[in-house]
Scaffold this motif. Structure first.
Motif, PDB file in Angstrom:
ATOM      1  N   GLU A 175       0.721  -1.241  -0.162  1.00  0.00           N
ATOM      2  CA  GLU A 175       0.036   0.018   0.020  1.00  0.00           C
ATOM      3  C   GLU A 175       0.757   1.316   0.019  1.00  0.00           C
ATOM      4  N   GLY A 176       0.489   2.278  -0.913  1.00  0.00           N
ATOM      5  CA  GLY A 176       1.465   3.419  -0.822  1.00  0.00           C
ATOM      6  C   GLY A 176       2.042   3.400  -2.229  1.00  0.00           C
ATOM      7  N   ALA A 177       2.443   2.107  -2.758  1.00  0.00           N
ATOM      8  CA  ALA A 177       3.617   2.237  -3.714  1.00  0.00           C
ATOM      9  C   ALA A 177       3.002   2.650  -5.084  1.00  0.00           C
ATOM     10  N   ASN A 178       3.939   3.281  -5.875  1.00  0.00           N
ATOM     11  CA  ASN A 178       3.519   3.826  -7.207  1.00  0.00           C
ATOM     12  C   ASN A 178       3.649   2.532  -8.176  1.00  0.00           C
ATOM     13  N   VAL A 179       2.531   2.502  -8.975  1.00  0.00           N
ATOM     14  CA  VAL A 179       2.510   1.352  -9.671  1.00  0.00           C
ATOM     15  C   VAL A 179       1.821   1.892 -11.194  1.00  0.00           C
ATOM     16  N   LEU A 180       2.181   1.024 -12.046  1.00  0.00           N
ATOM     17  CA  LEU A 180       2.057   1.294 -13.696  1.00  0.00           C
ATOM     18  C   LEU A 180       1.108   0.090 -13.944  1.00  0.00           C
ATOM     19  N   VAL A 181      -0.028   0.333 -14.446  1.00  0.00           N
ATOM     20  CA  VAL A 181      -0.983  -0.722 -14.689  1.00  0.00           C
ATOM     21  C   VAL A 181      -0.574  -1.415 -16.163  1.00  0.00           C
ATOM     22  N   THR A 182      -0.534  -2.802 -16.272  1.00  0.00           N
ATOM     23  CA  THR A 182       0.010  -3.409 -17.479  1.00  0.00           C
ATOM     24  C   THR A 182      -1.002  -4.109 -18.159  1.00  0.00           C
ATOM     25  N   GLY A 183      -2.217  -4.202 -17.878  1.00  0.00           N
ATOM     26  CA  GLY A 183      -3.191  -4.975 -18.345  1.00  0.00           C
ATOM     27  C   GLY A 183      -4.563  -4.422 -17.959  1.00  0.00           C
ATOM     28  N   GLY A 184      -5.601  -4.891 -18.901  1.00  0.00           N
ATOM     29  CA  GLY A 184      -7.110  -4.513 -18.619  1.00  0.00           C
ATOM     30  C   GLY A 184      -7.273  -3.094 -19.136  1.00  0.00           C
ATOM     31  N   LYS A 194      -3.894   1.645  -3.074  1.00  0.00           N
ATOM     32  CA  LYS A 194      -4.612   1.911  -1.774  1.00  0.00           C
ATOM     33  C   LYS A 194      -5.140   0.709  -1.012  1.00  0.00           C
ATOM     34  N   GLU A 195      -5.093  -0.265  -1.439  1.00  0.00           N
ATOM     35  CA  GLU A 195      -5.425  -1.572  -0.776  1.00  0.00           C
ATOM     36  C   GLU A 195      -5.324  -2.844  -1.780  1.00  0.00           C
ATOM     37  N   ILE A 196      -4.680  -3.914  -1.214  1.00  0.00           N
ATOM     38  CA  ILE A 196      -4.374  -5.174  -1.804  1.00  0.00           C
ATOM     39  C   ILE A 196      -5.171  -6.202  -1.267  1.00  0.00           C
ATOM     40  N   ILE A 197      -6.021  -6.799  -2.098  1.00  0.00           N
ATOM     41  CA  ILE A 197      -7.115  -7.870  -1.717  1.00  0.00           C
ATOM     42  C   ILE A 197      -6.791  -9.296  -2.024  1.00  0.00           C
ATOM     43  N   ILE A 198      -6.446  -9.827  -0.769  1.00  0.00           N
ATOM     44  CA  ILE A 198      -6.245 -11.084  -1.162  1.00  0.00           C
ATOM     45  C   ILE A 198      -7.242 -12.234  -1.037  1.00  0.00           C
ATOM     46  N   ASN A 199      -7.547 -12.787  -2.285  1.00  0.00           N
ATOM     47  CA  ASN A 199      -8.796 -13.720  -2.302  1.00  0.00           C
ATOM     48  C   ASN A 199      -8.457 -15.042  -1.886  1.00  0.00           C
ATOM     49  N   ASN A 205      -5.949 -12.314  -6.940  1.00  0.00           N
ATOM     50  CA  ASN A 205      -6.062 -11.345  -6.117  1.00  0.00           C
ATOM     51  C   ASN A 205      -6.047 -10.098  -7.035  1.00  0.00           C
ATOM     52  N   THR A 206      -6.536  -8.831  -6.242  1.00  0.00           N
ATOM     53  CA  THR A 206      -6.856  -7.311  -6.878  1.00  0.00           C
ATOM     54  C   THR A 206      -6.163  -6.521  -5.980  1.00  0.00           C
ATOM     55  N   VAL A 207      -6.130  -5.429  -6.651  1.00  0.00           N
ATOM     56  CA  VAL A 207      -5.691  -4.034  -6.035  1.00  0.00           C
ATOM     57  C   VAL A 207      -6.425  -2.970  -6.387  1.00  0.00           C
TER      58      VAL A 207
END
Length: 241
Positions: A175-184, A194-199, A205-207
């Protein structure tokens, strides 16, 4: 002859949508050889030199440039015109001092982004194993393997000095990391985790990511490529929404 051509080459109109080429410019294009990137995730050196950088007007001229060793990928001269070049790879032309980083635009096309410093690249850890002697082997998204004594997690991104493959820094997927989206549908967008959701189920898993306009969206965790802790450590493409 037709069968041989179909194995080594690819009809331009059948090329992956990620390739920045026009189907009417050439009937055939060059299929990447087996390598660190999948065909839909890479461009051949021929396409880069001839079609993108225009360092040759035709295939013969482009091959001459490549065979001369004037094109470096991640700091090493590559002389195979079918060599696959993919996301986050660094292309350098020493004679002109030009450097490029391969990125994805918001239409999911591989794009060469001019940069000043071609001495390092970012690579995502996609798997890791412990080997004899207690060392950890990191398997990275670009096909390379790096041995380390340090502790990293799958999903983290390492800053590699090239061509030495020395880890300079790392950026954890937290949480708080800067990320570049590579799909979708949000491919190419930059944001903060903001949040990492572990299923617990078999669902991926989603973010939740927040962009610069404070809008939030959900994407797959696998699509989050960390580009810095509190801010990006690389320059990125402008995204047109």
């Amino acid at each position: 002859m037709a069968k041989m051509g179909s194995r080594k080459h690819l009809k331009t109109y059948k090329a992956p949508k990620t390739w920045p080429i026009h189907p009417k410019e050439h009937t055939w294009t060059v299929k990447p050889q087996a390598g660190p990137h999948a065909i839909e995730d890479s461009l051949t050196l021929m396409i880069i030199v001839r079609d993108v950088l225009a360092l040759g007007d035709n295939s013969r001229e482009a091959k001459r440039v490549i065979n001369s060793g004037n094109v470096l990928i991640d700091g090493r001269a590559r002389k195979d015109y079918k060599f696959p070049v993919g996301f986050m790879d660094i292309i350098s032309i020493p004679k002109t001092g030009e450097n490029y980083r391969v990125l994805l635009d918001n239409k999911k096309r591989l794009t060469l982004h001019p940069i000043d410093d071609g001495s390092f690249k970012l690579s995502k850890i996609v798997n890791k194993t412990t080997i004899k002697g207690g060392l950890t082997q990191l398997n990275l998204h670009d096909g390379r393997n790096v041995l380390t004594e340090e502790e990293y997690s799958v999903g983290d991104v390492v800053n590699l000095k090239v061509p030495e493959q020395e880890i300079v820094e790392s950026y954890p997927l937290v949480e708080g990391a800067n990320v570049l989206v590579t799909g979708g549908k949000h491919t190419g967008e930059l944001g903060t985790v903001k949040e990492i959701i572990i299923n617990e189920s078999s669902k991926p898993n989603t973010v939740i990511i927040e962009d610069s306009s404070k809008n939030q969206f959900l994407t797959l965790k696998d699509y989050a490529f960390v580009v810095g802790n509190d801010k990006p450590v690389i320059s990125l493409l402008e995204v047109n929404k």
